[in-house]
Design an enzyme around this catalytic site. Structure first.
Site, PDB file in Angstrom:
ATOM      1  N   GLU A 262       4.836   5.126   2.082  1.00 55.81           N
ATOM      2  CA  GLU A 262       3.420   5.475   2.271  1.00 55.81           C
ATOM      3  C   GLU A 262       2.522   4.252   2.531  1.00 55.81           C
ATOM      4  OE1 GLU A 262       5.615   8.479   0.057  1.00 55.81           O
ATOM      5  OE2 GLU A 262       5.211   6.390  -0.420  1.00 55.81           O
TER       6      GLU A 262
ATOM      7  N   ASP B   3       9.665  13.559  -4.680  1.00 59.32           N
ATOM      8  CA  ASP B   3      10.269  13.721  -6.007  1.00 59.32           C
ATOM      9  C   ASP B   3       9.758  15.003  -6.670  1.00 59.32           C
ATOM     10  OD1 ASP B   3      11.536  11.340  -5.532  1.00 59.32           O
ATOM     11  OD2 ASP B   3      10.076  10.133  -6.599  1.00 59.32           O
TER      12      ASP B   3
ATOM     13  N   ASP C 251      12.411   4.175   1.197  1.00 59.84           N
ATOM     14  CA  ASP C 251      11.658   4.831   0.134  1.00 59.84           C
ATOM     15  C   ASP C 251      10.250   4.257   0.052  1.00 59.84           C
ATOM     16  OD1 ASP C 251      11.184   6.549  -1.970  1.00 59.84           O
ATOM     17  OD2 ASP C 251      13.022   6.014  -3.035  1.00 59.84           O
TER      18      ASP C 251
END
Length: 792
Positions: free
Chosen positions: A405, A489, A402
């Site tokens: 980035e 999300d 997760d």
């Protein structure tokens, strides 16, 4: 009066033939053309005295290609291979690109097509004196540098390549775009990584060419009143690959030749994966798994979201001993039920945890942060060692990387920020933590840590596990590392569902094959923050949300990876309806519709896994926008809510309510139909009714709750198996032939896990359908029974 400063001349004054290509020199700069193979040429432009020697791992090193020639004429210099040629205007240095038959594919702006501006970068002076702020968001704890001492870094360039597209040409790719844009013509895209945005620097044209920009920095694509160009934020030089693929499939294939094959995922990864935010104990995970098995619902993996660690130890790669007292025992119980275990891991760590301290002591953190330095080989090695010690040794089957980035400044705002402003904020934050030239590429290095670590650990094992890495960000070449991308999300609405289809199609056009989404969206309720904007505060009690979830789930069954996840409510299928359910007069229709979609996914598993085999063997795609197969059909170029799943199936998700809207309010006399476009060039069968239609027309098709509209190309051969509650390695195959023309189909089989396929341990069997004989035979002439669908 002011005195004009004359621009340096772009006229080519010297042409130097080298072993690997051409060097063209003007007063303004140097342009290098290096043929990579018969379909691809690399163009690098600099206004310095020499080209950069920076190592960029996305594109793999290759052998020198010699089958090319060049000629000089009065007005141009031409470089040619068998399948393409590049013409350089001697006066301006601008290029035009042709296929092997002389058809114009693309041209640069006639004058000043390559523009560069040098600028000074700055970097943090270690951690000393840095003032950072920690911001708690639904996307985890974020660190922002508010004040710090900085020193001068490298001199880099902003680069801009001006291009002229052709009339009627459609452009795709460049990653995943939350806005739901399919054809990029007429748009400006700010290409930086974000929670709901994935950037891949491959642009693909419906004409059959592509441009792979070999940058690692944020980018801008423009086809607006500001011009048509590709801009990069921070580079040593302008560097890109022009690919004359011959087709969009050909462009993707060439991209993989340049950047590496997409590694095979284990077969279980194509079954249903159950996730939610979040399972809190080992017992809860096992109970959910047992309920799936008790109900006979297909399930192959369960996912443990964040906070597997002890409270307050964010990012620690270990289990909380109170909630997961015997993790090896938990995983053993799952494996006894043929359920695989995936766990969430993060790149950032709290100062209180052991993993952080080790990284800190070894100087392996990015400056001013708790994020490990994945760009360091030592950092990747230590990260894997921590994951191995605390997690993998307990039997973990897959990783969920997760926040890869690893920066999402947009999540720190209450209201959505304007795209251009957000682009600038991302570039500034990225430059604080990462080298200025690498602001978009952290996820590539992070994926290497787990892939290379796991393969190194299991090198001598007879039964290796294939690496599975569900991750939220990607860059050039990341398909080599067992990665699956997902769309971030999202918030629950019908508008979001429709936009997600186009987002996935552009992502898969960008060269990476494995993509998925949070079925039902991540956020369901309506909150105060700009991203927490679901439309269903009553969640699973709301028949409107149940209908939306069913349609999302049906679409998810036709994505490369099939996975449910989200917050605000539980996501197990039995939460959306039961026998004697309470959704008005719908009874158990929601629940049964979910079961039907689940069964269909498992019935199609031989087809799905064979397509995955071809992804590795032939460098093709699983999920394709219609332009891949129908580039001459102008209508098909802009269809943003239908797509091809494999070579035979056209999937037409339902993207509007037909029974209920939010608040369980019923829709009165709403027709349950969906308008579908059937591309020209072939005939089409309705998968459910077997009705046949000619291509090149719009039709209305039935779209009852229980079925997603699916159409099958004329001449398709589909391998099917019986529905099951888990993936079978060697399933029993039945054959369904949609007649109308002679055809063939190749069935791929292997061990379902491990890396034996890299050594040739797989089986491809080709089956042939003869329209004249009305028989299905394999390559040895053995006849197989099949169900035949014919049209009259």
């Amino acid at each position: 009066m002011l005195q004009v400063i004359a621009e340096k001349s772009r006229r080519i004054v010297e042409v130097e033939k080298r072993e690997d290509g051409l060097l063209l020199i003007s007063e303004k700069g140097q342009l290098r053309l290096v043929p990579v193979d018969e379909k691809c040429v690399r163009l690098t432009y600099t206004e310095r005295h020499s080209f950069s020697s920076r190592v960029k791992p996305g594109v793999l090193p290759g052998k020198c290609f010699h089958k090319w020639e060049y000629r000089e004429e009065q007005g141009r210099i031409t470089l040619q291979t068998e399948q393409m040629r590049v013409e350089v205007d001697r006066e301006t240095g601008s290029c035009r690109y042709f296929d092997g038959d002389g058809k114009l594919l693309l041209k640069e702006r006639e004058t000043a097509s390559r523009c560069m501006e040098e600028f000074q970068t700055y970097k943090l002076v270690g951690d000393a004196g840095a003032r950072t702020e920690k911001i708690q968001t639904p996307d985890g704890v974020k660190e922002v540098v508010r004040d710090a001492a900085r020193e001068s870094g490298e001199l880099l360039y902003h680069t801009r390549l001006y291009l002229e597209w052709q009339e009627g040409e459609a452009l795709y790719g460049l990653g995943q775009h939350e806005e739901g844009i399919l054809n990029l013509r007429g748009h400006m895209l700010y290409l930086h990584q974000a929670n709901r945005k994935i950037v891949i620097p491959l642009l693909v044209s419906s004409i059959g060419y592509g441009i792979l920009t070999d940058t690692y920095s944020p980018m801008v694509f423009s086809d607006t009143e500001h011009g048509s160009y590709l801009y990069t934020e921070a580079d040593d030089e302008m560097d890109f690959y022009f690919i004359a693929g011959g087709s969009m499939d050909g462009v993707v294939c060439e991209y993989r030749r340049l950047t590496g094959k997409a590694s095979m995922l284990p077969k279980w990864a194509f079954g249903y994966l159950q996730s939610q935010e979040r399972y809190e104990t080992a017992e809860e995970i096992c109970m959910v798994t047992e309920e799936y098995r008790k109900r006979g619902i297909g399930l192959d993996g369960i996912v443990l979201d964040w906070c597997s660690w002890e409270d307050g130890m964010w990012g620690q790669k270990s289990f909380d001993s109170h909630r997961f007292p015997k993790p090896s025992e938990m995983v053993r119980r799952l494996h006894e039920e043929d359920v695989h275990f995936m766990i969430s891991v993060w790149p950032n760590m709290d100062e209180k945890c052991e993993n952080y301290r080790e990284m800190k002591e070894r100087e392996l953190l990015l400056p001013g942060s708790g994020i490990y330095n994945a760009m360091s080989s030592e950092g990747r090695k230590v990260y894997w060692e921590q994951a191995l010690k605390g997690l993998y040794r307990h039997g973990v089957d897959g990783w969920w990387c997760d926040s890869s980035e690893p920066l999402t400044p947009e999540w720190s705002h209450r209201e959505r920020v304007e795209p251009g402003v957000m682009y600038g904020e991302y570039c500034r934050q990225a430059a604080d933590f990462l080298p200025a030239w690498a602001g978009n590429a952290y996820a590539l290095y992070h994926a290497r840590a787990l892939y290379e670590g796991q393969r190194r650990t299991e090198f001598d094992k007879a039964e290796q596990k294939r690496v599975v890495n569900l991750t939220r960000s990607a860059w050039t070449g990341q398909q080599r590392y067992g990665t699956i991308l997902w769309s971030g999300d999202t918030a629950a609405s019908w508008d979001t569902l429709k936009k997600q289809i186009a987002a996935g199609l552009n992502f898969c056009a960008s060269g990476l094959p494995y993509w998925t989404a949070d079925i039902g969206a991540f956020f369901v309720k309506h909150g105060d923050l700009w991203y927490w904007k679901g439309e269903y505060d009553d969640t699973t009690k709301d028949a409107g949300y149940r209908e939306l979830f069913v349609r999302w789930y049906q679409w998810g069954a036709f994505l490369p990876i099939f996975r449910g996840h989200g917050t605000d409510c539980r996501r197990e299928l039995w939460m959306f309806g039961q026998e004697n359910g309470d959704a008005g007069n719908m009874g158990d229709r929601f629940y049964n519709a979910l079961l039907a979609a689940n069964r269909l996914r498992y019935e199609l598993m031989p087809y799905i896994y064979s397509q995955a085999g071809r992804v590795w063997l032939e460098d093709i795609s699983m999920m394709k926008l219609l332009a891949f197969d129908f580039p001459e059909d102008a209508e098909a170029l802009n269809i943003d809510d239908q797509y091809l799943f494999g070579d035979s199936l056209m999937v037409c998700p339902v993207t509007e309510p037909m029974y209920f809207i939010a608040g369980s309010r019923p829709l009165v006399r709403k027709k349950c139909v969906r308008r579908v476009y059937l591309p020209k060039g072939c005939g089409w069968y309705d998968y459910w009714t077997r009705a046949f239609y000619k291509g090149g027309q719009w039709i209305e098709t039935e779209a009852l709750l229980e079925k997603i509209p699916i159409f099958v190309k004329e001449g398709s051969i589909l391998p099917l198996t019986e529905a099951a509650d888990r993936v079978q390695i060697q399933e029993k195959i039945s054959w369904l032939v949609f007649g109308g023309k002679d055809s063939l189909y190749t069935l791929y089989r292997d061990a379902g896990d491990g890396y034996g396929y890299e050594k040739g341990e797989y089986e491809c069997t080709t089956f042939f359908w003869s329209e004249q004989e009305g028989k299905l035979k394999d390559e040895k002439g053995t006849e197989y029974p099949c169900n035949i669908i014919v049209h009259t």
